[in-house]
Design an enzyme around this catalytic site. Structure first.
Site, mmCIF file in Angstrom:
data_model
loop_
_atom_site.group_PDB
_atom_site.id
_atom_site.type_symbol
_atom_site.label_atom_id
_atom_site.label_comp_id
_atom_site.label_asym_id
_atom_site.label_seq_id
_atom_site.Cartn_x
_atom_site.Cartn_y
_atom_site.Cartn_z
ATOM 1 N N ASN A 123 -75.663 13.155 -5.342
ATOM 2 C CA ASN A 123 -75.854 14.016 -4.165
ATOM 3 C C ASN A 123 -76.688 15.269 -4.430
ATOM 4 O OD1 ASN A 123 -73.900 15.413 -5.516
ATOM 5 N ND2 ASN A 123 -72.411 15.434 -3.843
ATOM 6 N N TYR A 175 -65.657 21.428 -13.625
ATOM 7 C CA TYR A 175 -65.040 20.468 -12.710
ATOM 8 C C TYR A 175 -63.561 20.258 -13.033
ATOM 9 C CZ TYR A 175 -69.500 19.004 -10.527
ATOM 10 O OH TYR A 175 -70.679 18.950 -9.806
ATOM 11 N N GLU A 195 -67.804 30.279 -11.780
ATOM 12 C CA GLU A 195 -68.901 29.392 -12.180
ATOM 13 C C GLU A 195 -70.099 30.189 -12.722
ATOM 14 O OE1 GLU A 195 -69.486 27.011 -8.635
ATOM 15 O OE2 GLU A 195 -67.568 25.975 -8.924
ATOM 16 N N LYS A 243 -78.757 19.075 -9.502
ATOM 17 C CA LYS A 243 -78.204 18.133 -10.476
ATOM 18 C C LYS A 243 -79.346 17.307 -11.095
ATOM 19 C CE LYS A 243 -73.730 18.017 -8.110
ATOM 20 N NZ LYS A 243 -72.774 17.180 -7.331
ATOM 21 N N HIS A 260 -75.243 21.154 -6.207
ATOM 22 C CA HIS A 260 -73.900 21.742 -6.236
ATOM 23 C C HIS A 260 -73.948 23.139 -5.634
ATOM 24 C CE1 HIS A 260 -70.073 23.314 -7.739
ATOM 25 N NE2 HIS A 260 -70.754 24.401 -8.025
HETATM 26 P P1 IDP Z 1 -68.646 19.293 -3.733
HETATM 27 O O1 IDP Z 1 -69.706 19.062 -4.780
HETATM 28 O O2 IDP Z 1 -69.199 19.103 -2.348
HETATM 29 O O3 IDP Z 1 -67.914 20.601 -3.882
HETATM 30 P P2 IDP Z 1 -66.314 17.996 -4.882
HETATM 31 O O4 IDP Z 1 -65.229 17.315 -4.134
HETATM 32 O O5 IDP Z 1 -66.016 19.286 -5.550
HETATM 33 O O6 IDP Z 1 -67.560 18.123 -3.892
HETATM 34 O O7 IDP Z 1 -66.839 16.968 -5.973
HETATM 35 C C1 IDP Z 1 -67.714 17.380 -6.986
HETATM 36 C C2 IDP Z 1 -68.784 16.321 -7.190
HETATM 37 O O8 IDP Z 1 -68.162 15.123 -7.663
HETATM 38 C C3 IDP Z 1 -69.523 15.877 -5.930
HETATM 39 O O9 IDP Z 1 -70.571 16.750 -5.546
HETATM 40 C C4 IDP Z 1 -70.019 14.520 -6.341
HETATM 41 O O10 IDP Z 1 -71.169 14.640 -7.206
HETATM 42 C C5 IDP Z 1 -68.865 14.004 -7.176
HETATM 43 N N1 IDP Z 1 -67.950 13.188 -6.385
HETATM 44 C C6 IDP Z 1 -67.013 13.618 -5.501
HETATM 45 N N2 IDP Z 1 -66.343 12.591 -4.952
HETATM 46 C C7 IDP Z 1 -66.886 11.477 -5.507
HETATM 47 C C8 IDP Z 1 -66.623 10.078 -5.343
HETATM 48 O O11 IDP Z 1 -65.767 9.645 -4.560
HETATM 49 N N3 IDP Z 1 -67.393 9.219 -6.090
HETATM 50 C C9 IDP Z 1 -68.357 9.657 -6.949
HETATM 51 N N4 IDP Z 1 -68.627 10.962 -7.130
HETATM 52 C C10 IDP Z 1 -67.909 11.854 -6.418
HETATM 53 MG MG MG Z 2 -66.635 21.262 -5.377
#
Ligand code: IDP
Ligand code: MG
Length: 153
Positions: A117, A54, A131, A14, A120
């Site tokens: 984080n 997303y 994707e 990212k 992805h």
């Molecule tokens: P993943 O990336 O581990 O699959 P997902 O639940 O698909 O997790 O969420 C996609 C992305 O959305 C996360 O990697 C993170 O960057 C962001 N995200 C998820 N939950 C939150 C939140 O509670 N606050 C802010 N960003 C979030």
């Molecule tokens: Mg995800």
């Protein structure tokens, strides 16, 4: 080559990870594990692409912030291929929230906040194929590597 060894996953560094100079480190981890890099590209994702990528999260309160984050700079998108690519890819990334990520995972080693984080990874074989098509189109070429004979039994 067994069909299981051809599994593919979509991985992305990212914008925070790109800005912090982590592209090489993150790609290296997947190469070291034995995965083949099938495609690799720096992308400035459009709102349209990210909304599709997303789409399952469209109703979440953090969705607008997520799109802004993902458009804050380029994303290093790549495709890995190999046995267990999706499951191992997720395990190597660590839990979504870096506060919960196991030591040694990418998010634990390089991140502290869920909204920054760093990386992805696809969550299922179906998502991976969706994707990959979205970010790279349908025509990724494969290639053979002599080293596969050493990596696979
Ligand atoms: P993943 O990336 O581990 O699959 P997902 O639940 O698909 O997790 O969420 C996609 C992305 O959305 C996360 O990697 C993170 O960057 C962001 N995200 C998820 N939950 C939150 C939140 O509670 N606050 C802010 N960003 C979030
Ligand atoms: Mg995800």
């Amino acid at each position: 080559m067994s069909a299981a060894n051809l599994e593919r996953s979509f991985i992305a560094v990212k914008p925070d990870g790109v800005e912090r100079g982590l592209v090489g480190e993150i790609v290296r981890r997947f190469e070291n594990r034995g995965f083949k890099i099938l495609a690799l590209q720096l992308v400035h994702p459009t709102t349209e692409l990210l909304s599709e990528h997303y789409k399952d999260l469209a109703g979440k309160s953090f969705f607008p912030g997520l799109l802004a984050y993902m458009q804050s700079g380029p994303v290093a998108a790549f495709v890995i291929q190999g046995k267990g690519a999706v499951k191992i890819g997720r395990a190597m990334l660590g839990a979504t929230n870096p506060q919960d990520s196991a030591p040694g995972t990418i998010r634990a080693d390089y991140a502290l906040d869920i909204g920054k984080n760093v990386c992805h990874g696809s969550d299922s074989v179906e998502s991976a194929e969706r994707e990959i098509a979205l970010w790279f189109g349908e025509n990724i070429k494969s290639y053979t590597r002599a080293v596969d004979a050493v990596i696979y039994e």
